[in-house]
Design a protein around this motif. Structure first.
Motif, PDB file in Angstrom:
ATOM      1  N   HIS A   7       0.867  -1.119  -0.128  1.00  0.00           N
ATOM      2  CA  HIS A   7       0.050  -0.152   0.069  1.00  0.00           C
ATOM      3  C   HIS A   7       0.778   1.235  -0.195  1.00  0.00           C
ATOM      4  CE1 HIS A   7      -3.109   2.893   1.037  1.00  0.00           C
ATOM      5  NE2 HIS A   7      -2.418   3.176   2.016  1.00  0.00           N
ATOM      6  N   MET A   8       2.056   1.377   0.820  1.00  0.00           N
ATOM      7  CA  MET A   8       2.706   2.440   1.077  1.00  0.00           C
ATOM      8  C   MET A   8       3.530   2.644  -0.436  1.00  0.00           C
ATOM      9  SD  MET A   8       1.933   3.977   3.801  1.00  0.00           S
ATOM     10  CE  MET A   8       3.155   5.166   3.487  1.00  0.00           C
ATOM     11  N   LEU A   9       3.955   1.418  -1.167  1.00  0.00           N
ATOM     12  CA  LEU A   9       4.577   1.550  -2.286  1.00  0.00           C
ATOM     13  C   LEU A   9       3.829   2.237  -3.504  1.00  0.00           C
ATOM     14  CD1 LEU A   9       7.028   0.885  -3.998  1.00  0.00           C
ATOM     15  CD2 LEU A   9       6.245  -1.220  -4.162  1.00  0.00           C
ATOM     16  N   LYS A  10       2.472   1.764  -3.374  1.00  0.00           N
ATOM     17  CA  LYS A  10       1.618   2.220  -4.306  1.00  0.00           C
ATOM     18  C   LYS A  10       1.396   3.855  -4.301  1.00  0.00           C
ATOM     19  CE  LYS A  10      -1.214  -1.636  -5.059  1.00  0.00           C
ATOM     20  NZ  LYS A  10      -2.742  -2.284  -4.952  1.00  0.00           N
ATOM     21  N   CYS A  11       1.335   4.349  -2.838  1.00  0.00           N
ATOM     22  CA  CYS A  11       1.104   5.651  -2.595  1.00  0.00           C
ATOM     23  C   CYS A  11       2.202   6.301  -3.039  1.00  0.00           C
ATOM     24  CB  CYS A  11       0.856   5.675  -0.824  1.00  0.00           C
ATOM     25  SG  CYS A  11      -0.806   5.036  -0.273  1.00  0.00           S
ATOM     26  N   THR A  12       3.531   5.950  -2.735  1.00  0.00           N
ATOM     27  CA  THR A  12       4.647   6.666  -3.252  1.00  0.00           C
ATOM     28  C   THR A  12       4.748   6.704  -4.709  1.00  0.00           C
ATOM     29  OG1 THR A  12       5.754   5.589  -1.269  1.00  0.00           O
ATOM     30  CG2 THR A  12       7.276   6.437  -3.182  1.00  0.00           C
ATOM     31  N   MET A  13       4.308   5.912  -5.407  1.00  0.00           N
ATOM     32  CA  MET A  13       4.390   5.807  -6.965  1.00  0.00           C
ATOM     33  C   MET A  13       3.300   6.854  -7.380  1.00  0.00           C
ATOM     34  SD  MET A  13       6.541   4.287  -8.491  1.00  0.00           S
ATOM     35  CE  MET A  13       6.221   4.426  -9.982  1.00  0.00           C
ATOM     36  N   ARG A  14       2.254   7.115  -6.601  1.00  0.00           N
ATOM     37  CA  ARG A  14       1.120   8.060  -7.137  1.00  0.00           C
ATOM     38  C   ARG A  14       1.635   9.451  -7.134  1.00  0.00           C
ATOM     39  NH1 ARG A  14      -3.413   4.416  -4.279  1.00  0.00           N
ATOM     40  NH2 ARG A  14      -3.991   3.131  -6.041  1.00  0.00           N
ATOM     41  N   ARG A  15       2.382   9.609  -5.897  1.00  0.00           N
ATOM     42  CA  ARG A  15       2.641  10.886  -5.481  1.00  0.00           C
ATOM     43  C   ARG A  15       4.056  11.272  -6.611  1.00  0.00           C
ATOM     44  NH1 ARG A  15       5.618  10.664  -0.354  1.00  0.00           N
ATOM     45  NH2 ARG A  15       4.645   8.529   0.154  1.00  0.00           N
ATOM     46  N   SER A  16       4.968  10.180  -6.997  1.00  0.00           N
ATOM     47  CA  SER A  16       5.970  10.997  -7.970  1.00  0.00           C
ATOM     48  C   SER A  16       6.244   9.761  -8.689  1.00  0.00           C
ATOM     49  CB  SER A  16       6.938  10.895  -7.140  1.00  0.00           C
ATOM     50  OG  SER A  16       7.451  10.213  -6.059  1.00  0.00           O
ATOM     51  N   HIS A  17       5.805  10.103 -10.252  1.00  0.00           N
ATOM     52  CA  HIS A  17       6.017   8.997 -11.354  1.00  0.00           C
ATOM     53  C   HIS A  17       7.384   8.639 -11.655  1.00  0.00           C
ATOM     54  CE1 HIS A  17       1.964   7.707 -11.325  1.00  0.00           C
ATOM     55  NE2 HIS A  17       1.384   9.306 -11.368  1.00  0.00           N
ATOM     56  N   GLN A  18       8.198   9.914 -11.727  1.00  0.00           N
ATOM     57  CA  GLN A  18       9.532   9.810 -12.233  1.00  0.00           C
ATOM     58  C   GLN A  18      10.649   9.396 -11.075  1.00  0.00           C
ATOM     59  OE1 GLN A  18      10.000   9.906 -15.583  1.00  0.00           O
ATOM     60  NE2 GLN A  18       7.838  10.227 -16.007  1.00  0.00           N
ATOM     61  N   THR A  19      10.091   8.813 -10.055  1.00  0.00           N
ATOM     62  CA  THR A  19      11.133   8.591  -9.108  1.00  0.00           C
ATOM     63  C   THR A  19      12.066   7.352  -9.169  1.00  0.00           C
ATOM     64  OG1 THR A  19       9.520   9.677  -7.614  1.00  0.00           O
ATOM     65  CG2 THR A  19      11.507   8.388  -6.444  1.00  0.00           C
ATOM     66  N   SER A  20      13.251   7.504  -8.860  1.00  0.00           N
ATOM     67  CA  SER A  20      14.252   6.094  -9.050  1.00  0.00           C
ATOM     68  C   SER A  20      13.882   5.141  -8.169  1.00  0.00           C
ATOM     69  CB  SER A  20      15.413   6.483  -9.145  1.00  0.00           C
ATOM     70  OG  SER A  20      15.834   7.069  -7.880  1.00  0.00           O
ATOM     71  N   VAL A  21      14.135   4.007  -8.404  1.00  0.00           N
ATOM     72  CA  VAL A  21      13.768   2.927  -7.640  1.00  0.00           C
ATOM     73  C   VAL A  21      14.724   3.134  -6.008  1.00  0.00           C
ATOM     74  CG1 VAL A  21      14.156   0.317  -7.091  1.00  0.00           C
ATOM     75  CG2 VAL A  21      13.302   1.256  -9.362  1.00  0.00           C
ATOM     76  N   GLU A  22      15.813   3.717  -6.287  1.00  0.00           N
ATOM     77  CA  GLU A  22      16.759   3.762  -5.138  1.00  0.00           C
ATOM     78  C   GLU A  22      16.025   4.854  -4.299  1.00  0.00           C
ATOM     79  OE1 GLU A  22      17.884   3.774  -8.304  1.00  0.00           O
ATOM     80  OE2 GLU A  22      19.271   1.876  -8.172  1.00  0.00           O
ATOM     81  N   SER A  23      15.442   6.034  -4.828  1.00  0.00           N
ATOM     82  CA  SER A  23      14.792   6.650  -3.875  1.00  0.00           C
ATOM     83  C   SER A  23      13.471   6.197  -3.343  1.00  0.00           C
ATOM     84  CB  SER A  23      14.588   8.202  -4.802  1.00  0.00           C
ATOM     85  OG  SER A  23      13.672   8.072  -5.640  1.00  0.00           O
ATOM     86  N   ILE A  24      12.630   5.369  -4.083  1.00  0.00           N
ATOM     87  CA  ILE A  24      11.476   4.884  -3.737  1.00  0.00           C
ATOM     88  C   ILE A  24      11.860   3.992  -2.297  1.00  0.00           C
ATOM     89  CG2 ILE A  24       9.722   3.121  -4.176  1.00  0.00           C
ATOM     90  CD1 ILE A  24       9.634   4.220  -6.863  1.00  0.00           C
ATOM     91  N   ALA A  25      12.809   3.059  -2.331  1.00  0.00           N
ATOM     92  CA  ALA A  25      13.279   2.272  -1.343  1.00  0.00           C
ATOM     93  C   ALA A  25      13.718   3.171  -0.127  1.00  0.00           C
ATOM     94  CB  ALA A  25      14.345   1.409  -1.748  1.00  0.00           C
ATOM     95  N   LYS A  26      14.308   4.064  -0.269  1.00  0.00           N
ATOM     96  CA  LYS A  26      14.781   5.108   0.595  1.00  0.00           C
ATOM     97  C   LYS A  26      13.775   5.789   1.344  1.00  0.00           C
ATOM     98  CE  LYS A  26      18.757   8.429   1.447  1.00  0.00           C
ATOM     99  NZ  LYS A  26      19.412   9.379   0.899  1.00  0.00           N
TER     100      LYS A  26
END
Length: 52
Positions: A7-26
């Motif tokens: 759920h948190m991963l989906k929310c993070t992706m909705r906020r910023s689509h152009q984010t790198s995988v490294e910054s999402i994990a962080k």
């Protein structure tokens, strides 16, 4: 990965689509206080239908 983590991963992706995988994990590590690898993030995003 737990349902809450997904759920948190989906929310993070909705906020910023152009984010790198490294910054999402962080971001998930700081906001949810659990460790997650970039490989796991990539695999989960692929399973959710995010490609690219």
């Amino acid at each position: 990965m737990t349902e809450w983590g997904q759920h948190m991963l989906k929310c993070t992706m909705r906020r910023s689509h152009q984010t790198s995988v490294e910054s999402i994990a962080k971001d998930l590590q700081t906001s949810c206080d659990f460790k997650i690898s970039t490989i796991t993030v990539r695999r989960e995003l692929h399973g959710m239908g995010f490609h690219g």
